[in-house]
Design a protein around this motif. Sequence first.
Motif, short mmCIF file in Angstrom:
data_model
loop_
_atom_site.label_atom_id
_atom_site.label_comp_id
_atom_site.label_asym_id
_atom_site.label_seq_id
_atom_site.Cartn_x
_atom_site.Cartn_y
_atom_site.Cartn_z
N ARG A 198 0.85 -1.20 0.00
CA ARG A 198 0.00 0.00 0.00
C ARG A 198 0.88 1.24 0.00
NH1 ARG A 198 -3.53 -3.31 2.68
NH2 ARG A 198 -5.33 -3.54 1.32
N TRP A 236 -10.79 6.58 3.36
CA TRP A 236 -10.04 5.38 3.76
C TRP A 236 -10.16 4.29 2.68
CZ3 TRP A 236 -6.36 3.22 6.42
CH2 TRP A 236 -6.33 1.84 6.54
N THR A 237 -11.38 4.10 2.14
CA THR A 237 -11.60 3.07 1.13
C THR A 237 -10.77 3.36 -0.12
OG1 THR A 237 -13.82 2.76 1.99
CG2 THR A 237 -13.42 1.88 -0.20
N GLN A 276 -7.64 2.99 -7.32
CA GLN A 276 -9.04 3.29 -7.02
C GLN A 276 -9.19 4.79 -6.94
OE1 GLN A 276 -11.35 0.70 -6.40
NE2 GLN A 276 -12.93 2.26 -6.42
N ASN A 298 -14.99 7.00 3.19
CA ASN A 298 -14.81 7.09 1.73
C ASN A 298 -13.33 7.32 1.40
OD1 ASN A 298 -15.47 7.30 -0.98
ND2 ASN A 298 -15.82 9.50 -0.84
N TYR A 336 -7.31 2.38 0.88
CA TYR A 336 -7.21 0.94 1.14
C TYR A 336 -7.22 0.11 -0.15
CZ TYR A 336 -8.51 -3.66 2.92
OH TYR A 336 -8.54 -5.01 3.18
N LEU A 337 -7.99 0.57 -1.14
CA LEU A 337 -8.11 -0.21 -2.37
C LEU A 337 -7.08 0.17 -3.44
CD1 LEU A 337 -12.00 -0.42 -2.72
CD2 LEU A 337 -10.46 -2.11 -1.75
#
Lengths: 204, 83
Positions: free
Chosen positions: A15, A80-81, A100, A78, A84-85
Amino acid sequence: MIEIDKSEHIIRVVRRHWFVLLSDIFVLAFLFAVPVIGLFLFHLVPMENILIFTGNQAYAVSFFLFAWLFIVWIMGWNMWTDYYLDVLIITDKRIFDINQKGLFRRESSSFRIDKIQNVSVNQIGIIQTLLDFGTIQLETAGEREDFTAGFIAHPYEIKRFINESQDREVERSQLVHLVPDEKDAVTRSGSHAEKLTGQDDEGR
Amino acid sequence: MTPPAILSTINIQIAVSPFFLFVVGALVIAGWLVFTVIIRYHWKNYGTGGMQLFAMNFLYISGSAALAGLMILSAVLYLISAQ
């Protein structure tokens, strides 16, 4: 739904560094502070002339406060996603770069690990050096554009890992190429022996 | 004329009734539901790592439940105080 073959195994998920979240954290902190600014304005502006409360004003204020915090909470998830992705997935055969962008835009590209020709790392400035993050650039064989991933945590360690994975994959693919040759050699020698046996039979 | 003085001359009045609070609360919760369906779909299909996903789900649901609960409680208390 990451496009991985059944025979393929994820060996590492990389990440971006938490530093990229810092701007989002500042935005959230500001949004979190908005009710405080609102309460200040509430005292500054004669809101009692505009808003007519039919019940206890404190409960109404607490309702709007929690509603606002709930919206900020959703915005935080939102962000964080999105973080994270946004990943780099290293499998035993390929590297996937997944970007993403918001909830409805997703870009995914992949290339074979044995096609990598060079892995380079760029760490620029005191922050990147101290916090140990930087840009990884992968040069691949063919006409394909070089792959670049920014804000990667521990880039030198990732570089070493990619190099090791590449060595393993190259060794494995060489072995795979060797096996059919050996089989062919055995088959050829077998048929040659049969021929000889046949000749022997004819000779008798 | 300072801005608050200008505002005091504006003759706009908004009645904050309990019904208004419940409508706002319902809209926020509806938005949350739509968002929850979307991000859980993303986590389930594009996420990597089981334990991490479980922790994220737990934190998201528990935090959302707490905030929604406090919001609804405030609206109910406002309704009681209005009667």
